[in-house]
Design a protein around this motif. Structure first.
Motif, PDB file in Angstrom:
ATOM      1  N   GLY A   1      -3.748  -2.070 -24.357  1.00  0.00           N
ATOM      2  CA  GLY A   1      -4.644  -1.981 -23.203  1.00  0.00           C
ATOM      3  C   GLY A   1      -5.946  -2.729 -23.408  1.00  0.00           C
ATOM      4  O   GLY A   1      -6.729  -2.877 -22.477  1.00  0.00           O
ATOM      5  N   GLY A   2      -6.193  -3.189 -24.652  1.00  0.00           N
ATOM      6  CA  GLY A   2      -7.388  -3.977 -24.928  1.00  0.00           C
ATOM      7  C   GLY A   2      -7.274  -5.385 -24.359  1.00  0.00           C
ATOM      8  O   GLY A   2      -6.234  -5.776 -23.811  1.00  0.00           O
ATOM      9  N   ALA A   3      -8.336  -6.169 -24.524  1.00  0.00           N
ATOM     10  CA  ALA A   3      -8.378  -7.499 -23.912  1.00  0.00           C
ATOM     11  C   ALA A   3      -7.263  -8.400 -24.429  1.00  0.00           C
ATOM     12  O   ALA A   3      -6.603  -9.098 -23.643  1.00  0.00           O
ATOM     13  N   ASP A   4      -7.030  -8.407 -25.740  1.00  0.00           N
ATOM     14  CA  ASP A   4      -6.064  -9.339 -26.318  1.00  0.00           C
ATOM     15  C   ASP A   4      -4.644  -9.047 -25.834  1.00  0.00           C
ATOM     16  O   ASP A   4      -3.924  -9.948 -25.396  1.00  0.00           O
ATOM     17  N   SER A   5      -4.229  -7.787 -25.926  1.00  0.00           N
ATOM     18  CA  SER A   5      -2.864  -7.457 -25.507  1.00  0.00           C
ATOM     19  C   SER A   5      -2.706  -7.543 -23.997  1.00  0.00           C
ATOM     20  O   SER A   5      -1.621  -7.859 -23.491  1.00  0.00           O
TER      21      SER A   5
END
Length: 331
Positions: free
Chosen positions: A39-43
């Motif tokens: 759910g973070g920016a990278d994923s």
């Protein structure tokens, strides 16, 4: 599904397309593709790029719920809602992290996460599991390994693609900066989570990110590509070392273990690498001190020493006749 504003506007999509060209089997295989989705920016950037590349029918989002922080339930809810909005399957994987005194919580959580993701991806029939690690993560991994005193294999940091237990792990975003990924999402007003653990000074990786990397950036503005190049050179060196170790291991192999006479013929450096590879192939972990101790004891057998014993966490290494053997601990 939100559309990208042209491939040049989305660094994750550009990187994923390049990754698929380098790994043609991923693009051609009909099997579903698993995406580790925190759910973070990278994923989030990776998942959206994968949706653009393949559409939702081929993708399987996997979210690991460690329960290590108060917001873990909210993180899982966010992931479910995002996947529902994008019409794609999502599986939340509850994981219990068992850390004893002296253990690294980061390492234990990482091991549990990879184990859960791998088992789930294989269970869904996936050949590939894609991870959202990016250039900043790669630099941090290299610096962490350096501070641990790692050799070439550790300093190689994270490989772009590697196979583990029949599953390919891919990291398409290693050439993307964290800032570029966040800016791309912000420009499209796409929501993502901010993990407070990334700012917790109790974790060494967090301190490297917020205290050490800004200093390095002032000294070397191109630090991402410079450190990535160092990691790649270490990866090449590690591969060459392992190839030589595999040849030496074949020459030292005996029916019950390794022949002590053949081991003693090797230089100290090659002997150490053979012992590491032999143990690694058996799924056994060893540290520098254990390998150094074992190497000295192997050398001592040339001077008439009969005893040889080194205890590892999951096995004991002993001399039996002219061989070095692995002995499982008694129940």
């Amino acid at each position: 599904m939100p559309a990208a504003q042209g491939s040049q506007a989305d660094p994750a999509l550009v990187a994923l397309r390049s990754f698929v060209r380098r790994h043609a089997a991923l693009g051609a295989a009909p099997a579903p593709v698993a995406i580790a989705f925190s759910g973070g920016a990278d994923s989030t950037a990776l998942l959206l790029a994968a949706l653009q590349r393949w559409g939702p029918a081929r993708l399987r989002a996997l979210h690991v719920h460690h329960g290590l922080q108060s917001g873990a339930d909210a993180f899982a809810d966010h992931v479910r809602k995002r996947c529902a909005a994008w019409n794609m399957p999502c599986t939340v994987l509850p994981v219990q992290v068992q850390a004893q005194r002296g253990d690294s919580l980061e390492d234990k959580a990482r091991d549990a996460r990879y184990r859960a993701l791998g088992e789930a991806a294989r269970g869904l029939g996936c050949d590939w599991l894609l991870l959202g690690h990016q250039a900043d993560d790669q630099a941090e991994s290299l610096l962490l390994a350096l501070l641990r005193g790692a050799g070439p294999k550790g300093l190689a940091a994270m490989p772009e693609a590697t196979q583990r237990d029949g599953l390919w792990l891919g990291r398409p975003l290693l050439a993307c900066s964290a800032e570029a990924l966040r800016q791309s999402l912000d420009a499209r007003a796409l929501p993502y989570l901010r993990d407070p653990m990334n700012h917790d000074p109790a974790f060494r990786r967090s301190r490297i990110r917020h205290e050490l990397l800004p200093v390095i950036a002032r000294l070397e503005p191109a630090w991402r590509s410079t450190l990535a190049r160092s990691a790649a050179l270490c990866a090449h060196a590690a591969a060459s070392i392992e190839e030589m170790a595999a040849l030496d291991l074949a020459r030292c192999a005996a029916p019950d273990g390794l022949g002590l006479g053949a081991l003693r013929e090797l230089s100290d450096a090659r002997l150490g690498e053979v012992l590491r590879l032999w143990l690694r192939q058996a799924g056994l972990r060893s540290n520098h001190g254990q390998i150094d101790n074992l190497r000295r004891q192997v050398r001592a057998t040339a001077r008439g020493a009969m005893g040889l014993q080194v205890r590892l966490e999951a096995a004991t290494l002993e001399r039996r006749g002219g061989c070095l053997v692995r002995v499982a601990p008694a129940d």
